[in-house]
Enzyme design. Structure first.
Site, PDB file in Angstrom:
ATOM      1  N   SER A 102      27.040 -21.348  69.308  1.00 51.82           N
ATOM      2  CA  SER A 102      28.271 -21.508  70.089  1.00 51.82           C
ATOM      3  C   SER A 102      28.543 -22.964  70.473  1.00 51.82           C
ATOM      4  CB  SER A 102      28.191 -20.605  71.317  1.00 51.82           C
ATOM      5  OG  SER A 102      29.395 -20.603  72.014  1.00 51.82           O
ATOM      6  N   ASP A 244      35.154 -24.495  70.857  1.00 52.40           N
ATOM      7  CA  ASP A 244      33.712 -24.718  70.854  1.00 52.40           C
ATOM      8  C   ASP A 244      33.216 -24.488  69.416  1.00 52.40           C
ATOM      9  OD1 ASP A 244      34.068 -21.923  70.889  1.00 52.40           O
ATOM     10  OD2 ASP A 244      32.092 -21.614  71.759  1.00 52.40           O
ATOM     11  N   ASP A 246      31.769 -22.150  67.678  1.00 54.07           N
ATOM     12  CA  ASP A 246      32.032 -20.929  66.922  1.00 54.07           C
ATOM     13  C   ASP A 246      33.416 -20.359  67.205  1.00 54.07           C
ATOM     14  OD1 ASP A 246      31.414 -20.015  69.496  1.00 54.07           O
ATOM     15  OD2 ASP A 246      30.570 -18.141  68.755  1.00 54.07           O
ATOM     16  N   ASP A 248      35.031 -18.968  69.629  1.00 57.28           N
ATOM     17  CA  ASP A 248      35.418 -17.803  70.429  1.00 57.28           C
ATOM     18  C   ASP A 248      36.105 -18.271  71.712  1.00 57.28           C
ATOM     19  OD1 ASP A 248      33.094 -18.770  71.560  1.00 57.28           O
ATOM     20  OD2 ASP A 248      32.133 -16.807  71.801  1.00 57.28           O
TER      21      ASP A 248
HETATM   22 MG    MG Z   1      31.308 -19.790  71.616  1.00 56.41          MG
END
Ligand code: MG
Length: 452
Positions: A102, A244, A246, A248
């Site tokens: 992440s 960020d 990844d 999400d």
């Molecule tokens: Mg993330």
């Protein structure tokens, strides 16, 4: 990982397993987690994907070998945002594994398990995987039944199309000028592509895969977004969007170059997307502005412990339409029950488009509280510290949903032990800066006195 006899440390934190390759994440460990996850899922096939991290191939191959050994087939979706993999799992009704750390620095990586409805596993299900990992009681099949490995490169296209359909008609034709910074992470191609398909004019930075994150730290905080903020201040843009590692999460910079805190974006979305009777789910750490706006609409706010999987599960249980965290992770119940950075960006643009207002003007309609966040190094016993804090605040109203949320002095403080780092986090929230600073200082002093 060396585990002493009888010692079985928890592996899954608030967002999956995180560690350094060849330290916690050794090939043997990743292999074992792959075997344990596939044994627990018991599914004929599992989707797997990763972010851009340098160690991604290493961790993914090790996990994959473990999955295949159980007779489970793997579908490799390649590099993609975590919510794109979750959308794939939801629509195909198959479990998934994401190799990502992440927002953590480049030397970390991680393993996150996704249920066949696209949500992150509950803590109980993660404990089941840990139990299988520690017991070594894996499913193992005859050589003829070993799993196979295939590739599917359609996941990002389906994901982008699903988002586009949700906001279609509200943005197309507006030609918004957007500066986008996906941090050289998982959304390096997908978010620019989505925004282009929505008719926006894109200026991109960090839109190439770099697993060392040499250009910026993947945490989308103002201290890491200097270039984007300068571009917004100097250029002629309507919106700055950052992710960020990844993707999400989405973070926003307004047209004046001001960074917008995640609380305010969540509140903006509640104000414009929620209706009377809706349920909104958010952790105890989020600003009271969410309650203010929900109260005006007639929507109900449910407060949970911190952690996106907890918010997502509570949303499912309570049929909530919207949920999210103060760090900019927003969950849209009618899209999918997980944080989704690109969906968040599309909805912010949609609100700008339907109202005809700039982001700064939309945010000026929302009450702004003073918020301070900090931490103190702590390796001691949380129960002893929390007892000490409670004894220091006799007669105060305390909410114990997660850590201690203590009300008084014109606001509240939240003190909780981090699930991933040797620190105690302190949040202070008040109507004005003076009270906020006083609340923060008071509780930091109480914690520091105890730990010194
Ligand atoms: Mg993330």
């Amino acid at each position: 990982m060396s585990v002493k006899p009888g010692e079985r440390p928890r592996l899954f934190g608030t967002n999956g397993i995180r560690g350094r390759p060849n330290e916690l994440l050794t090939p043997d460990f990743c292999l074992s987690i792959g075997k344990a996850a596939a044994t627990r899922f018991g599914a004929p096939e599992i989707a797997i994907g990763r972010d851009t991290r340098r160690s991604g191939d290493f961790v993914l191959s090790s996990v994959a070998a473990g999955v295949l050994s159980t007779g489970t087939n793997l579908i490799d979706l390649g590099i993609l945002p975590t919510p794109a993999l979750q959308y794939y799992c939801k629509t195909r009704k198959i479990p998934g594994i994401v190799i990502t750390a992440s927002h953590n620095p480049p030397e970390f990586n991680g393993i996150k398990c996704i249920d066949s409805d696209g949500t992150e596993l509950s803590a109980r299900e993660e404990e089941e995987i840990e139990k299988i990992h520690y017991s070594g009681n894996f499913r193992s099949v005859d050589w003829k039944l070993i799993g196979t490995f295939s590739k599917d490169d359609t996941a990002v296209t389906s994901y982008i199309e699903a988002i586009r359909q949700r906001v279609s008609g509200t943005i197309t034709g507006k030609s918004y000028r957007i500066a986008v910074d996906p941090a050289c992470g998982a959304a390096y191609a997908s978010t620019p592509r989505l925004l282009s398909e929505l008719g926006c004019r894109i200026t991109s930075i960090n839109c190439y895969p770099d697993g060392l994150f040499t250009s910026r730290n993947p945490e989308p905080r103002p201290e890491n977004l200097g270039i984007l903020i300068s571009m917004m201040k100097e250029g002629d843009f309507d919106l700055g969007i950052a992710h960020d590692g990844d993707a999400d999460r989405a973070a926003f910079v307004d047209e004046n170059g001001d960074f917008v805190e995640g609380d305010r974006i969540l509140t903006l979305l509640v104000k414009h997307l929620s209706r009377k009777g809706d349920v909104i789910v958010t952790p105890v750490s989020t600003s009271d502005s969410v309650d203010d706006v929900a109260g005006e609409i007639g929507a109900r706010v449910l407060r949970t412990r911190i952690g996106a999987p907890v918010v997502a599960r509570s949303m499912i249980d309570n049929r909530a339409t919207l949920g999210g965290e103060e760090n900019g992770g927003v969950i849209f119940g009618d899209h999918q029950y997980c944080r989704d950075g690109a969906m968040t960006a599309a909805y912010v643009l949609s609100i700008m488009s339907t109202t005809g207002k700039t982001l700064s003007s939309l945010l000026s309609e929302i009450k702004k509280y003073s918020i301070r966040k900090g931490s103190v190094h702590f390796t001691g016993d949380w129960n002893e510290l929390s007892g000490h804090i409670e004894r220091s605040m006799p007669g105060s109203r305390i909410d114990r949903t997660d850590g201690l949320k203590i009300f008084g002095d014109g606001g509240w403080a939240l003190i909780r032990k981090s699930g991933t780092e040797p620190i105690v986090r302190i949040y202070a929230h008040a109507e004005n800066e003076r009270d906020c600073t006083a609340i923060f200082g008071k509780f930091r002093k109480i914690v520091e006195e105890f730990t010194s």
